[in-house]
Design an enzyme around this catalytic site. Sequence first.
Site, PDB file in Angstrom:
ATOM      1  NE  ARG A  36      36.586  57.327  84.716  1.00  0.00           N
ATOM      2  CZ  ARG A  36      36.796  58.631  84.766  1.00  0.00           C
ATOM      3  NH1 ARG A  36      37.829  59.271  84.869  1.00  0.00           N
ATOM      4  NH2 ARG A  36      35.761  59.377  84.128  1.00  0.00           N
ATOM      5  N   GLY A  64      46.068  74.867  79.520  1.00  0.00           N
ATOM      6  CA  GLY A  64      44.565  74.163  79.682  1.00  0.00           C
ATOM      7  C   GLY A  64      44.050  74.803  80.726  1.00  0.00           C
ATOM      8  NE  ARG A  86      41.331  61.650  86.640  1.00  0.00           N
ATOM      9  CZ  ARG A  86      40.139  61.795  85.807  1.00  0.00           C
ATOM     10  NH1 ARG A  86      38.709  62.164  86.777  1.00  0.00           N
ATOM     11  NH2 ARG A  86      40.162  61.537  85.000  1.00  0.00           N
ATOM     12  CG  HIS A 138      37.447  55.985  80.671  1.00  0.00           C
ATOM     13  ND1 HIS A 138      36.431  55.224  80.148  1.00  0.00           N
ATOM     14  CD2 HIS A 138      37.348  57.171  81.418  1.00  0.00           C
ATOM     15  CE1 HIS A 138      35.468  56.155  80.742  1.00  0.00           C
ATOM     16  NE2 HIS A 138      35.725  57.085  81.295  1.00  0.00           N
ATOM     17  N   GLY A 185      51.577  76.273  79.854  1.00  0.00           N
ATOM     18  CA  GLY A 185      50.558  75.252  79.661  1.00  0.00           C
ATOM     19  C   GLY A 185      49.507  76.180  79.528  1.00  0.00           C
TER      20      GLY A 185
END
Lengths: 235, 597
Positions: free
Chosen positions: B283, B15, B412, B239, B13
């Site tokens: 959120r 990222g 989160r 979100h 990965g």
Amino acid sequence: MELTVKIFRYNPEKDTRGNYVTYKIEGNANDRILDVLEHIKGKVDGSLAFRRSCAHGVCGSDAMRINGRNHLACKTLVRDVGANITVEPVLGLKIQKDLIVDMDPFFDNYKKMLPYLINDSPLPADGRERLQSPEDRARFDESTKCILCAACTTSCPSYWANGEYYGPAAIVTAHRFIFDSRDEGAAERLHILSETDGTVRCHTAYNCTEACPRDIKITKAIGEVKMAMVTGKLD
Amino acid sequence: MAKVHQFDVIVVGGGGAGLMAGLYASKTAKTAVISKMYPTRSHTGAAQGGIAAALGNSEGDNPAWHMYDTVKGSDYLGDQDAIEFMTNEAPQAVIELENMGLPFDRTPEGRISQRPFGGHTNNETGKPVRRAAHAADRTGHMILQTLYQQCLKNKVNFFDEYQVLDFIMVNGKAAGVVAVELSTGELHTIHAKAVIFATGGHGRIFEVTSNAYAYTGDGAAILFRKGIPLEDMEFFQFHPTGIYKLGILITEGVRGEGGVLINGKGERFMPKYAPSIKDLASRDVVSRAIYTEIKEGRGVDGKNYVYLDIRPETVNKFAAEDGRTNPDGSKFNLTAEQVLKKLPDIIDFCRVYLGVDPVTQMMPIQPTAYYTIGGIPTNKFGEVVIDDKNTVMPGLYAAGECACVSVHGGNRLGCNSLLDIVVFGKHAGLKAAEYAKTAEFEKLPENAESAVLSGFEALRIGSGKENVFDLSNEMKNVMFSDVGIYRNEKDMQNALEKVRELKKRFKDVSVTDTGKIFNTELLNAWELGNMLDVAEVVALSALNRKESRGGHSREDYPERDDKNWLKHSLVWSKNGKLEIGYKPVVITKHQPKARVY
């Protein structure tokens, strides 16, 4: 509405040369060209190959020629281009399959710009950030927006004519560091760009600025780099 | 035969977490980063608002407040030792990014600029605090670019556009991965002492999502099939503000800058749900509020969306009502020019996709599937732990969105994900390199790639009748409608059965492209297999947790139940059956209490 989508197809395992295939599908004015390609891949011909990831114009995967101009497929809507759509790979990079081109030469040019902050001075003794005024930060803001999609470089006639040219995207990367008040590598990068494959190959065709999906004023940035080269000044 | 490479540490990965891990591991160990895309395409680049750290550059703040806010935001399911570790490391992590060259926005004094963000508060006043360090509304883009640049500077090895297909485990230890080179279709075995998974989330299992096409849960699925459990998979963050229908993210930074949510009757509704911090509540709270407004008939034009309003006249009107001031105590006054400067990408998205100009018009928004909270269980050093006693699997690490440390618990906080990837990416890299220093290479099995031949290759040459695109859409639809913001037994049972049916049908999937070069059809089919495996675990975990906590909101069990459910769930695949287990939450400083914003 019915869309007529003409797509450049090339499979190196089967074809000796590329050809165009036309697909007629249903679509909406608000569909992204990427949605159209996904639909064709999903329902009509699964072998159609293209790169994509974020689907909203920030990852830089899906630059391609749409009705003759470079765009991101995910940031171009049917209503922007009409119901007759032609999709082709970008020019100037080797086609690997359908709309996928070899991006390695593009990234190689990026790497030649020393694309990282160069600053060998000691870090602030208090262990905090280096200071930079909002004005100094604003100086290179535009060029930090680049997503390395290659839409600019592959729209540049000078790059088509000579693939050794570093190209507009690489110069934008250099600009991002040259005009960062924290960076100490400007002289080195300006020297690299003063070589025969550097800024001298830019003839201000302006295609790059028009192609940029991030609205970076690329021709202006290249002009600023040229100016710094001539005057030795960075302000 | 696959081509064999050997590295001390292989990072899967490219990222933010993977690059940070690669950067740190490469300082002392022979390291490579392998990624299915060019690293700069990774989804870290889509993160907008900022990275949380109690730098206190504009006003008083400290890591202890950041810790408490994160614990509260997690609805007390986050492990407090890991959260404290992360919030203590945060200021130094952000300063390190600046030192690497990251172009943060600046305060008039030249320091890193910070903005308020949901759930981040001054613990004494309860008011929002400026804790989100930002670079316009493209903070993730800047982090991704900066870390990639540092990896180039430090000569980290890259395998770009290689899809990892399998994890090689020998004697209960990591021994490498098998990957396919997308441009040629050739298999490669990468023999390694340590393997770090940093493969991102699985938001693509849902219909409306802000997530990239690449977010198909590859890493979690690969390890799950090898018998490693997945933790807290019922928790997935929706979100509150995605662009209506498209799901593209509109950063919480819009509300940080003073934007407010408005229902179809033209009312600002968040004060009803979060009287203290209103539009900047967590959120999960805001997403549920929007959903409730819509359900009770106050969506716009009776449809399932509401407005987000950043027009300066609206912002200033409500800022005055709320008594909001600038850090220096002067009157808060947002101008159109500031909106353009602070939120350029948001303005651009709205203009391109909606034909709406946020400076003069309201943005139509609905909640969007956004962030994978559960994942591969790790401790705070990124070591993968494989049971309820936190037993470490030697040589295996995970970091970032694919991992579950757990610092996010049930929900989160904004700006804690960029922090998570930087902190835990770094420590996973350091720990893996330290392990590689003393560990020996495990001997590779004779046919390391044989499992791949029976899975991936079988797909390529198979001639089924099921269509990948259709199966994928059926999964996304059922997961979004039945395992979404509000959940109940009946819907989730339906989703679980549907996913199991799709898994059966997947065995008969058709891939028309039998070629080797950039066979993206085959890749997408294989990714669908991963998504189905992960979706089954998500649905099962959600069905199993009989309470409401954080982002997991059940209509049939509306209350949090600390007596029975203050614990992490774990799901294993054993002999083709899913098994559920639990492990305790680490509680150090903050005992669970009611969560009110």
